[in-house]
Design a protein around this motif. Structure first.
Motif, short mmCIF file in Angstrom:
data_model
loop_
_atom_site.label_atom_id
_atom_site.label_comp_id
_atom_site.label_asym_id
_atom_site.label_seq_id
_atom_site.Cartn_x
_atom_site.Cartn_y
_atom_site.Cartn_z
N SER A 281 0.84 -1.21 0.00
CA SER A 281 0.00 0.00 0.00
C SER A 281 0.87 1.26 0.00
CB SER A 281 -0.90 0.03 1.23
OG SER A 281 -1.57 -1.18 1.38
N TYR A 282 1.96 1.23 0.80
CA TYR A 282 2.86 2.39 0.82
C TYR A 282 3.48 2.61 -0.57
CZ TYR A 282 2.80 2.46 5.96
OH TYR A 282 2.43 2.54 7.28
N ARG A 283 3.80 1.51 -1.23
CA ARG A 283 4.40 1.65 -2.58
C ARG A 283 3.36 2.20 -3.56
NH1 ARG A 283 9.37 -0.35 -2.31
NH2 ARG A 283 9.80 -2.17 -1.01
N GLN A 284 2.15 1.64 -3.47
CA GLN A 284 1.10 2.03 -4.39
C GLN A 284 0.70 3.50 -4.22
OE1 GLN A 284 0.25 0.09 -6.82
NE2 GLN A 284 -1.10 1.68 -7.61
N GLU A 285 0.68 3.99 -2.97
CA GLU A 285 0.25 5.39 -2.77
C GLU A 285 1.26 6.35 -3.41
OE1 GLU A 285 -0.13 6.59 1.36
OE2 GLU A 285 1.96 6.12 1.78
N LEU A 286 2.55 5.99 -3.36
CA LEU A 286 3.54 6.89 -3.98
C LEU A 286 3.52 6.77 -5.50
CD1 LEU A 286 6.71 6.96 -1.71
CD2 LEU A 286 4.89 8.63 -1.93
N ASN A 287 3.31 5.56 -6.00
CA ASN A 287 3.17 5.42 -7.46
C ASN A 287 2.00 6.28 -7.94
OD1 ASN A 287 5.21 3.58 -7.31
ND2 ASN A 287 3.89 1.77 -7.44
N THR A 288 0.94 6.27 -7.15
CA THR A 288 -0.24 7.08 -7.50
C THR A 288 0.10 8.56 -7.43
OG1 THR A 288 -1.65 5.34 -6.65
CG2 THR A 288 -2.66 7.50 -6.89
N PHE A 289 0.87 8.94 -6.40
CA PHE A 289 1.23 10.37 -6.28
C PHE A 289 1.99 10.85 -7.52
CE2 PHE A 289 4.42 13.59 -4.96
CZ PHE A 289 3.53 14.66 -4.88
N LEU A 290 2.82 9.99 -8.08
CA LEU A 290 3.57 10.42 -9.28
C LEU A 290 2.61 10.75 -10.42
CD1 LEU A 290 6.66 8.04 -9.25
CD2 LEU A 290 6.40 10.32 -8.26
N LYS A 291 1.53 10.00 -10.50
CA LYS A 291 0.51 10.30 -11.53
C LYS A 291 -0.20 11.62 -11.19
CE LYS A 291 -0.49 5.61 -12.99
NZ LYS A 291 -0.76 4.50 -12.12
N VAL A 292 -0.49 11.80 -9.90
CA VAL A 292 -1.14 13.05 -9.46
C VAL A 292 -0.22 14.23 -9.80
CG1 VAL A 292 -1.87 14.37 -7.41
CG2 VAL A 292 -2.44 11.94 -7.60
N ALA A 293 1.06 14.07 -9.50
CA ALA A 293 2.02 15.16 -9.71
C ALA A 293 2.18 15.50 -11.18
CB ALA A 293 3.38 14.76 -9.12
N GLN A 294 1.95 14.48 -12.04
CA GLN A 294 2.08 14.74 -13.49
C GLN A 294 0.75 15.15 -14.12
OE1 GLN A 294 5.25 11.85 -15.36
NE2 GLN A 294 4.36 10.83 -13.59
N GLY A 295 -0.25 15.40 -13.26
CA GLY A 295 -1.54 15.90 -13.75
C GLY A 295 -2.39 14.83 -14.41
N GLN A 296 -2.06 13.54 -14.16
CA GLN A 296 -2.82 12.47 -14.83
C GLN A 296 -4.07 12.08 -14.05
OE1 GLN A 296 0.08 9.37 -15.32
NE2 GLN A 296 1.38 10.65 -16.60
#
Ligand SMILES: NC(=O)c1ccc[n+]([C@@H]2O[C@H](COP(=O)([O-])OP(=O)(O)OC[C@H]3O[C@@H](n4cnc5c(N)ncnc54)[C@H](O)[C@@H]3O)[C@@H](O)[C@H]2O)c1
Length: 332
Positions: A281-296
């Motif tokens: 879950s910790y890994r997945q939340e940061l992978n998701t944040f990278l998408k958030v940060a890139q506006g996806q």
């Protein structure tokens, strides 16, 4: 993407590994007031170090905040004023006034903010949420959530943690809103200090607690927590509805001795830490944040969500103190 990680302690060191393994990240820099700690984590992950958070925000495309709780409000504000997407570990802060002030700055700057309630990325909890949303569970009658820690944190931490509801059960308060898709309207809480550690009473805190929640549509939820579990770290969810009943967190690593014909679960492999229990879950939340940060995509756990979870924790604290059911609207 260039990512700045602020804080290289227990959770920061773990986040550094996840970030370092991401193909989307061209460079990772780490700042910690404990310079040796920053260096050691940077060396083990192939990252570099920065002098401080100011240097990082001038350089990075997005920041990840994993420093101690008392820094979060200022560091989120620093990131917002630099116009950067921010991931910040829970909590934003321990009081609603400061939380609201930070969120105003975030909204004015119009940056994406994701708060680290990693349980939203647990596969079992996600499946339970999907089943309720799709109608497979029918009408929700009752949810049961629990968080049992193996050992109490050290005394100095207990003193400044904000207490059992704000520090520990805040995860369950976030989870119930997310998994049920409903707001909580009333909380009745009880708690005692039973573990024998005098630090809890000295801090006017408890180590064993329960909260009964009334959801907006009348469904009930029970949240329970203990600061000492001799078997390990135990976080589970049950949902009972009119069409089905499901549970998440019950598997061979659950630290609970089952007395009914379940010898195969006695494998000595029980979860001992939150990092083990929620690693994916910790890994997945940061992978998701990278998408958030890139506006996806939008933030899957906003500052407002964190504010609501904190509000429920403060309502529970009030209920415990005043020994009565407290309406959530009593605390704004
Ligand atoms: N989501 C979760 O399940 C979860 C789990 C653990 C911790 N947390 C949160 O993560 C945060 C960190 O917790 P931890 O257990 O890793 O604590 P920790 O004490 O192990 O690490 C905190 C680090 O922050 C550093 N630090 C303090 N002030 C700083 C500053 N101004 N700039 C840079 N670095 C600074 C400290 O030197 C330390 O290395 C806390 O807010 C905690 O609530 C969340």
């Amino acid at each position: 993407m260039k990512i700045g990680l602020i804080g290289a302690g227990r959770i920061g060191a773990f986040h550094a590994q996840t970030l370092a393994s991401q193909a989307d990240i061209t460079e990772l820099r780490i700042a910690d007031v404990d310079v040796d700690r920053a260096k050691s984590v940077a060396e083990s992950t192939g990252a570099s170090t920065a002098t401080d958070a100011d240097e990082l925000v001038r350089w990075a495309d997005a920041i990840v905040i994993a420093a101690s709780t008392d820094t979060h409000a200022d560091l989120i504000t620093l990131g917002a004023e630099a116009g950067l997407p921010v991931f910040c570990e829970k909590p934003i802060t321990l009081d609603l006034e400061t939380t609201n002030r930070v969120l105003e700055r975030v909204n004015t700057a119009d940056i994406p903010l994701q708060i680290g309630f990693q349980r939203r990325f647990d596969p079992g909890f996600t499946a339970a949420r999907d089943m309720l949303a799709s109608g497979q569970l029918g009408r929700l009658y009752m949810a049961k959530l629990n968080t049992y820690d193996p050992e109490p944190a050290h005394d100095a931490y207990i003193k400044v943690s904000g207490g059992m509801f704000v520090d520990m059960l805040v995860h369950d308060f976030d989870l119930i809103r997310w998994v049920s898709g409903q707001e909580v309207v009333e909380v009745t809480a009880a708690g005692r200090a039973l573990t024998g550690n005098p630090a809890f009473e000295q801090a006017d805190d408890v180590d064993t607690a329960v909260a009964v929640l009334q959801l907006a549509d009348g469904a009930m939820a029970v949240v329970s927590g203990v600061r000492h579990d001799p078997r390990g770290y135990d976080v589970r969810l049950e949902m009972h509805g009119s069409r089905d009943a499901v549970a998440a967190g019950i598997n061979a690593q659950m630290p609970l001795k089952l007395l009914d014909d379940n010898d195969q679960w006695e494998n000595g492999n029980e979860h001992q830490t939150f990092l083990e229990r929620f690693e994916s879950s910790y890994r997945q939340e940061l992978n998701t944040f990278l998408k958030v940060a890139q506006g996806q995509m939008d933030s899957p756990c906003t500052g407002e969500d964190a504010g609501e979870a904190l509000r429920l924790a403060l309502v529970a604290k009030k209920s415990l103190r005043e020994r009565r059911p407290v309406l959530v609207e009593e605390i704004r």
